[in-house]
Design a protein around this motif. Sequence first.
Motif, PDB file in Angstrom:
ATOM      1  N   VAL A 166       0.855  -1.202   0.000  1.00  0.00           N
ATOM      2  CA  VAL A 166       0.000   0.000   0.000  1.00  0.00           C
ATOM      3  C   VAL A 166       0.887   1.245   0.000  1.00  0.00           C
ATOM      4  CG1 VAL A 166      -1.641   1.357   1.377  1.00  0.00           C
ATOM      5  CG2 VAL A 166      -2.001  -1.099   1.085  1.00  0.00           C
ATOM      6  N   ARG A 167       1.930   1.200   0.828  1.00  0.00           N
ATOM      7  CA  ARG A 167       2.838   2.366   0.872  1.00  0.00           C
ATOM      8  C   ARG A 167       3.529   2.559  -0.474  1.00  0.00           C
ATOM      9  NH1 ARG A 167       6.506   0.352   5.288  1.00  0.00           N
ATOM     10  NH2 ARG A 167       7.663   2.293   5.155  1.00  0.00           N
ATOM     11  N   VAL A 168       3.922   1.462  -1.093  1.00  0.00           N
ATOM     12  CA  VAL A 168       4.591   1.572  -2.397  1.00  0.00           C
ATOM     13  C   VAL A 168       3.627   2.169  -3.425  1.00  0.00           C
ATOM     14  CG1 VAL A 168       5.629   0.247  -4.300  1.00  0.00           C
ATOM     15  CG2 VAL A 168       6.177  -0.345  -1.930  1.00  0.00           C
ATOM     16  N   ILE A 169       2.384   1.678  -3.424  1.00  0.00           N
ATOM     17  CA  ILE A 169       1.409   2.175  -4.415  1.00  0.00           C
ATOM     18  C   ILE A 169       1.132   3.666  -4.194  1.00  0.00           C
ATOM     19  CG2 ILE A 169      -0.993   1.967  -5.211  1.00  0.00           C
ATOM     20  CD1 ILE A 169      -0.791  -1.061  -4.548  1.00  0.00           C
ATOM     21  N   ARG A 170       1.053   4.072  -2.942  1.00  0.00           N
ATOM     22  CA  ARG A 170       0.750   5.481  -2.666  1.00  0.00           C
ATOM     23  C   ARG A 170       1.908   6.401  -3.028  1.00  0.00           C
ATOM     24  NH1 ARG A 170      -2.184   4.987   3.142  1.00  0.00           N
ATOM     25  NH2 ARG A 170      -4.131   4.136   2.370  1.00  0.00           N
ATOM     26  N   ARG A 171       3.137   5.921  -2.745  1.00  0.00           N
ATOM     27  CA  ARG A 171       4.263   6.857  -2.884  1.00  0.00           C
ATOM     28  C   ARG A 171       5.080   6.656  -4.156  1.00  0.00           C
ATOM     29  NH1 ARG A 171       5.807   6.150   3.340  1.00  0.00           N
ATOM     30  NH2 ARG A 171       3.763   6.853   3.988  1.00  0.00           N
ATOM     31  N   SER A 172       5.234   5.395  -4.557  1.00  0.00           N
ATOM     32  CA  SER A 172       6.127   5.130  -5.687  1.00  0.00           C
ATOM     33  C   SER A 172       5.514   4.047  -6.574  1.00  0.00           C
ATOM     34  CB  SER A 172       7.489   4.639  -5.180  1.00  0.00           C
ATOM     35  OG  SER A 172       7.828   5.234  -3.958  1.00  0.00           O
ATOM     36  N   PRO A 173       4.327   4.313  -7.148  1.00  0.00           N
ATOM     37  CA  PRO A 173       3.661   3.240  -7.902  1.00  0.00           C
ATOM     38  C   PRO A 173       4.530   2.676  -9.028  1.00  0.00           C
ATOM     39  CG  PRO A 173       2.598   5.373  -8.283  1.00  0.00           C
ATOM     40  CD  PRO A 173       3.551   5.563  -7.165  1.00  0.00           C
TER      41      PRO A 173
ATOM     42  N   ILE B 133      -7.288  -1.777  -1.491  1.00  0.00           N
ATOM     43  CA  ILE B 133      -7.242  -0.767  -0.421  1.00  0.00           C
ATOM     44  C   ILE B 133      -6.846   0.592  -0.980  1.00  0.00           C
ATOM     45  CG2 ILE B 133      -5.911  -0.094   1.634  1.00  0.00           C
ATOM     46  CD1 ILE B 133      -5.838  -3.266   2.124  1.00  0.00           C
ATOM     47  N   SER B 134      -5.825   0.598  -1.852  1.00  0.00           N
ATOM     48  CA  SER B 134      -5.363   1.874  -2.405  1.00  0.00           C
ATOM     49  C   SER B 134      -6.449   2.525  -3.239  1.00  0.00           C
ATOM     50  CB  SER B 134      -4.130   1.667  -3.276  1.00  0.00           C
ATOM     51  OG  SER B 134      -3.167   0.992  -2.553  1.00  0.00           O
ATOM     52  N   LYS B 135      -7.168   1.725  -4.029  1.00  0.00           N
ATOM     53  CA  LYS B 135      -8.200   2.308  -4.888  1.00  0.00           C
ATOM     54  C   LYS B 135      -9.370   2.837  -4.052  1.00  0.00           C
ATOM     55  CE  LYS B 135      -6.431   1.718  -8.943  1.00  0.00           C
ATOM     56  NZ  LYS B 135      -6.078   2.771  -9.867  1.00  0.00           N
TER      57      LYS B 135
ATOM     58  N   GLY C  36      -9.142   4.230  -1.218  1.00  0.00           N
ATOM     59  CA  GLY C  36      -8.719   5.511  -0.645  1.00  0.00           C
ATOM     60  C   GLY C  36      -9.463   5.821   0.630  1.00  0.00           C
ATOM     61  N   LYS C  37      -9.947   7.066   0.760  1.00  0.00           N
ATOM     62  CA  LYS C  37     -10.575   7.437   2.038  1.00  0.00           C
ATOM     63  C   LYS C  37     -11.964   6.827   2.203  1.00  0.00           C
ATOM     64  CE  LYS C  37     -11.722  12.248   0.634  1.00  0.00           C
ATOM     65  NZ  LYS C  37     -11.868  12.096  -0.764  1.00  0.00           N
ATOM     66  N   PHE C  38     -12.541   6.286   1.108  1.00  0.00           N
ATOM     67  CA  PHE C  38     -13.866   5.648   1.248  1.00  0.00           C
ATOM     68  C   PHE C  38     -13.817   4.400   2.119  1.00  0.00           C
ATOM     69  CE2 PHE C  38     -14.267   7.996  -2.748  1.00  0.00           C
ATOM     70  CZ  PHE C  38     -15.349   8.793  -2.407  1.00  0.00           C
ATOM     71  N   ILE C  39     -12.610   3.941   2.351  1.00  0.00           N
ATOM     72  CA  ILE C  39     -12.462   2.736   3.153  1.00  0.00           C
ATOM     73  C   ILE C  39     -13.119   2.917   4.525  1.00  0.00           C
ATOM     74  CG2 ILE C  39     -10.276   3.050   4.397  1.00  0.00           C
ATOM     75  CD1 ILE C  39      -9.414   0.371   3.205  1.00  0.00           C
ATOM     76  N   SER C  40     -13.048   4.142   5.041  1.00  0.00           N
ATOM     77  CA  SER C  40     -13.580   4.365   6.392  1.00  0.00           C
ATOM     78  C   SER C  40     -15.114   4.306   6.402  1.00  0.00           C
ATOM     79  CB  SER C  40     -13.083   5.698   6.946  1.00  0.00           C
ATOM     80  OG  SER C  40     -13.421   6.696   6.018  1.00  0.00           O
ATOM     81  N   LYS C  41     -15.733   4.423   5.217  1.00  0.00           N
ATOM     82  CA  LYS C  41     -17.200   4.365   5.157  1.00  0.00           C
ATOM     83  C   LYS C  41     -17.711   2.925   5.106  1.00  0.00           C
ATOM     84  CE  LYS C  41     -18.293   8.869   3.415  1.00  0.00           C
ATOM     85  NZ  LYS C  41     -17.034   9.522   3.134  1.00  0.00           N
ATOM     86  N   LEU C  42     -16.798   1.995   4.819  1.00  0.00           N
ATOM     87  CA  LEU C  42     -17.224   0.594   4.688  1.00  0.00           C
ATOM     88  C   LEU C  42     -17.223  -0.115   6.040  1.00  0.00           C
ATOM     89  CD1 LEU C  42     -15.227  -0.693   1.569  1.00  0.00           C
ATOM     90  CD2 LEU C  42     -17.648  -0.111   1.670  1.00  0.00           C
TER      91      LEU C  42
ATOM     92  N   PRO D 188       0.719  -3.162 -14.348  1.00  0.00           N
ATOM     93  CA  PRO D 188       0.287  -1.858 -14.895  1.00  0.00           C
ATOM     94  C   PRO D 188      -1.238  -1.780 -15.039  1.00  0.00           C
ATOM     95  CG  PRO D 188       2.123  -2.732 -16.157  1.00  0.00           C
ATOM     96  CD  PRO D 188       1.722  -3.809 -15.200  1.00  0.00           C
ATOM     97  N   ALA D 189      -1.879  -2.897 -15.415  1.00  0.00           N
ATOM     98  CA  ALA D 189      -3.347  -2.880 -15.565  1.00  0.00           C
ATOM     99  C   ALA D 189      -4.011  -2.664 -14.205  1.00  0.00           C
ATOM    100  CB  ALA D 189      -3.820  -4.182 -16.192  1.00  0.00           C
ATOM    101  N   LEU D 190      -3.470  -3.290 -13.174  1.00  0.00           N
ATOM    102  CA  LEU D 190      -4.036  -3.119 -11.827  1.00  0.00           C
ATOM    103  C   LEU D 190      -3.909  -1.673 -11.367  1.00  0.00           C
ATOM    104  CD1 LEU D 190      -2.851  -6.231  -9.773  1.00  0.00           C
ATOM    105  CD2 LEU D 190      -5.212  -5.476 -10.085  1.00  0.00           C
ATOM    106  N   LEU D 191      -2.746  -1.089 -11.608  1.00  0.00           N
ATOM    107  CA  LEU D 191      -2.530   0.295 -11.165  1.00  0.00           C
ATOM    108  C   LEU D 191      -3.462   1.243 -11.918  1.00  0.00           C
ATOM    109  CD1 LEU D 191       1.367   0.398 -10.880  1.00  0.00           C
ATOM    110  CD2 LEU D 191      -0.267   0.593  -9.005  1.00  0.00           C
ATOM    111  N   ARG D 192      -3.695   0.922 -13.178  1.00  0.00           N
ATOM    112  CA  ARG D 192      -4.517   1.809 -14.017  1.00  0.00           C
ATOM    113  C   ARG D 192      -6.014   1.639 -13.712  1.00  0.00           C
ATOM    114  NH1 ARG D 192      -2.847  -0.214 -18.727  1.00  0.00           N
ATOM    115  NH2 ARG D 192      -4.722  -1.482 -18.825  1.00  0.00           N
TER     116      ARG D 192
END
Length: 648
Positions: free
Chosen positions: A51-58, A203-205, A207-213, A244-248
């Motif tokens: 998650v940290r990698v995706i957020r900072r250095s995808p 989780i990364s996708k 984002g902040k909506f996670i707290s609503k679930l 790359p497809a997952l990130l996109r």
Amino acid sequence: IFQKPSSVNEGKVAWKEGEPVPYAALASAFADIQATTKRLEITEILTQFLVRVIRRSPDNLLQVVYLCINRLCPDYEGLELGIGESLLVKAIAQSTGREVARIKKDLEAQGDLGLVALNSKKNQPTMFKVSSLKVPSVFKQLKEIAAVSGNKSQDRKIGMIKKLLASCQGEEPKFLIRSLEGKLRIGLAERSVLVSLARAVVISKLGKFISKLSQEALAKKLEEGTELVKAVYSELPSYDLVIPALLRDGVEGLREACKLTPGVPLKPMLAKPTKAISEVLDRFEGKPFTCEYKYDGERAQVHLLPDGKLAVFSRNSENMSVKYPDLVEQIPRCINSTVKSFVLDAEAAAWKAAETLPDGTVEPAKLLPFQELSRRKRKDVKASDITVKVKLFGFDLLYLNGEPLLSLSLAERRTLLREHFHPVEDEFDYARSEDCNSVEEISVFLDKSVKEGTEGLMVKMLSGPDSTYEPSRRSMNWLKLKKDYLAGTGDSLDLVVIGGYYGKGKRTNVYGAFLLACYDADSETYQTICKIGTGFTEVDLESHYKTLKELEISGKKGYYDVGEAKPDVYFEARVVWEVLTADLSLSPVYTAAKGLIEARGISLRFPRFIRIRDDKTAEESTSPEQIEAMYRSQVVNSSKGKGGGEED
Ligand code: ATP
């Protein structure tokens, strides 16, 4: 269940958004993973890190994942790590200013070159501050090291490894050396990496909506995402394409973006062994099934790309187009003009064309045994050197003209195969098949297949939801019925050669016997199973000596669980042999499958060498669970109490 983002572990090594991932951060995640044996905890640690990698250095995610699974590219590109021990010992010695003999001594005591490198570096005074390693540059250098070939390649590799080691700090040397060896040994299986990757992307996708679930809704999303990523990866086993497809597009868009694609070999579907014909009928319970000849050759997954390029891949996703230039030349002749792209599952078998003898009689064409095929070279094959002809027997069609066919029934796939490909004398045929219904019919067909030179039959579910193609699975919907089983000898095993015993008498210049092991993926150890000295010709022994001498190592590796076996020398775990046995017994000496039946391991009685399996890696050797199943089925099947007993 993933903890809410407020509790995302920041890890011990931080870095800023947009910066490359520090290698120290990855090493720290590896150390945390190594510290636990619990699969859920391992997945959780890696998920948080990703998650940290995706957020900072995808852009670094692909390289991070490759480093986690200890690979450099998809299997079919053929670039591998797995640097030999002696070269690494030299590099560590030169980089830390210690003597080779001392490094070897430490290795004998500690059994882990990574640890030896770590301790050697620790005790080395640092004169100037080194700049910290970053994941992209480590990955690039590992690729360069793996690709070095030709003149003075050993010296060049040592030079490059020394340079990398010089920049290592903290825990890094341990993991760097293990990566170079091709084995991280931190208890991180590839399936856990895949699960963590899927969860991290979900989780990364969110984002902040996670707290609503709610926790339940989040758990469901994570579970669905994981299943989808696993399914897509088994069809398209290339992180280069999937990541790359997952990130996109996230997991939602993955199905559309990533499908089985000609040019990317999928892991083949595998079969379960059966002991008796009656077992086949029990398994299929009245559902329609089909029997096919089980040709004794080499699995060949043939791909036609839309640009007209043909490629042949092995069971192991290795590109075999160089081994079979004749096949590549033959195949276009069996394809109908309607076909623009395909993936065909087939067996390439050695074949002798019909011959008119001097007295005018005609000797019909026939299948030749596997041994004939194995005489062919694997690399640099020139068409003019080929003496053993191969014929291709197609048994499944997985992709046709832009459409994956995996979810069709076997009956439908077979119809398409027959509509779009046609037999060509001495070059291509469909696997011979018969849709049998009774023990008698199967038995007659089996006899016929064996007389024609096959290994027996493959029995497959023909229609209905259980007859889809299941990539990479050893499925109950495919059963193998080999003639050997019926003779009471049971299935063969594929085992790794990890030790040698010096020969006596006529065998003094070669190894006279060998220590074999199976691979336990859970503990990442090689477990010994027998000493073998039977089934070898003198020529075999000489050639094994030549291959294995180069793999000799200074002592037992820390991950060789040898029990009481005491070979004269140990080898790197690289060579896989197929072996037959009279039966399996519990053993006070060997460690295979220990703890699965009881505390003792299992060993083979009267093991006999059959052939080299260079289409399997050491980690694809027979598993302890398969050995356990063989032992148990022998106990069940033993009518006179034979087998399944104690070792003599
Ligand atoms: P494993 O069971 O681990 O794959 P293996 O590679 O030795 O071991 P076998 O036990 O020999 O495989 O049985 C499956 C293999 O049989 C296939 O991988 C394929 O190469 C071969 N084969 C020959 N004919 C057929 C057929 N008609 N259908 C499927 N596979 C076939």
